[in-house]
Design a protein around this motif. Structure first.
Motif, short mmCIF file in Angstrom:
data_model
loop_
_atom_site.label_atom_id
_atom_site.label_comp_id
_atom_site.label_asym_id
_atom_site.label_seq_id
_atom_site.Cartn_x
_atom_site.Cartn_y
_atom_site.Cartn_z
N LYS A 58 0.83 -1.21 0.00
CA LYS A 58 0.00 0.00 0.00
C LYS A 58 0.87 1.26 0.00
CE LYS A 58 -3.20 2.57 2.99
NZ LYS A 58 -4.39 2.79 2.15
N PHE A 59 1.82 1.33 0.93
CA PHE A 59 2.65 2.53 1.05
C PHE A 59 3.45 2.79 -0.23
CE2 PHE A 59 2.90 1.57 5.86
CZ PHE A 59 1.66 2.16 6.05
N THR A 60 3.96 1.72 -0.83
CA THR A 60 4.77 1.87 -2.04
C THR A 60 3.90 2.32 -3.21
OG1 THR A 60 6.18 0.07 -1.23
CG2 THR A 60 6.48 0.76 -3.52
N ALA A 61 2.71 1.75 -3.33
CA ALA A 61 1.80 2.14 -4.40
C ALA A 61 1.40 3.60 -4.27
CB ALA A 61 0.56 1.25 -4.39
N ILE A 62 1.11 4.03 -3.06
CA ILE A 62 0.74 5.43 -2.82
C ILE A 62 1.89 6.36 -3.15
CG2 ILE A 62 0.18 7.09 -0.99
CD1 ILE A 62 -1.58 4.91 0.26
N ALA A 95 -5.93 -8.62 0.94
CA ALA A 95 -4.96 -8.12 -0.04
C ALA A 95 -5.13 -6.63 -0.21
CB ALA A 95 -5.15 -8.83 -1.38
N VAL A 96 -4.09 -6.01 -0.74
CA VAL A 96 -4.14 -4.59 -1.07
C VAL A 96 -4.58 -4.46 -2.53
CG1 VAL A 96 -2.77 -2.50 -1.46
CG2 VAL A 96 -2.43 -3.85 0.62
N TYR A 97 -5.63 -3.70 -2.75
CA TYR A 97 -6.15 -3.46 -4.10
C TYR A 97 -5.61 -2.13 -4.58
CZ TYR A 97 -9.25 -7.38 -3.27
OH TYR A 97 -9.74 -8.63 -3.01
N ILE A 98 -4.97 -2.16 -5.74
CA ILE A 98 -4.31 -0.98 -6.30
C ILE A 98 -4.99 -0.58 -7.60
CG2 ILE A 98 -2.13 -0.05 -7.19
CD1 ILE A 98 -0.74 -2.20 -5.41
#
Length: 200
Positions: A58-62, A95-98
């Motif tokens: 999440k943090f990396t995607a943001i 899961a993290v949804y991107i």
């Protein structure tokens, strides 16, 4: 700026508690008193390994400007509790949804790498904490933390379509090889080398 919705915070907390409880039950068997007494330790050495893995995505995607949110998988959490009764844990808490347009291959690879890399870092920290943990009769928990996190790294690095490994391999095979080798070394040491340490 990293933001969490109320639902996301709820999902993270529930996932953390359920996965910790599932592993706690396996380790302590049907001893309810031991399960309750050790639950806090399980949250630290097991639960955080799963949750921090997902939050790293999440943090990396943001950081790359994409929207990302963790969502628990209710069926996965129920399965974790049911399977723990039979001596193993099917651990798929969520899961993290991107979402975003034109996510580059390198960005997708790095976002995927963030999860296993977090588990590798946690495994190393648990291994480094072993001498101190041994002084307080917590060596077993440090070993468990190192084993769980190194296993999570290895498992997620398997280059299957649904796992992080496939995206990392498509981005950079050399990075995938180096990360997998490191994770395997940590897992082997956690499973076998640590026992040698404990006998010294």
């Amino acid at each position: 700026m990293v933001k969490f919705t109320a639902r996301e915070i709820r999902d993270i907390i529930i996932s953390l508690l359920v996965i910790s409880l599932a592993f706690d039950y396996i380790i302590n068997g049907r001893d309810l008193d031991a399960t309750i007494a050790n639950f806090g330790y399980m949250v630290v050495v097991v639960g955080f390994g799963f949750v921090l893995h997902e939050l790293a995505h999440k943090f990396t995607a943001i950081r790359y400007g994409y929207w990302a949110e963790y969502k628990m998988w209710f069926q996965g959490l129920i399965l974790a509790l049911i399977t723990s009764y039979f001596g193993f844990v099917f651990a798929a808490p969520g899961a993290v949804y991107i979402h975003g347009y034109n996510i580059k291959k390198a960005e997708n690879g790095i976002i995927s790498l963030a999860g296993p890399a977090t588990n590798i870092i946690l495994a190393v920290l648990f291994l480094m904490a072993m001498p101190l943990a041994a002084q307080y009769n917590l060596l077993g928990l440090a070993v468990l933390g190192a084993t769980i996190n190194s296993f999570l790294a290895v498992f997620n690095l398997i280059p299957l379509v649904v796992l992080d490994g496939a995206k990392i391999f498509r981005w950079n095979p050399l990075v995938w090889i180096a990360t997998m080798v490191l994770a395997l070394i940590l897992l082997a040491y956690s499973l076998f080398g640590v026992h040698i340490f404990s006998m010294l």
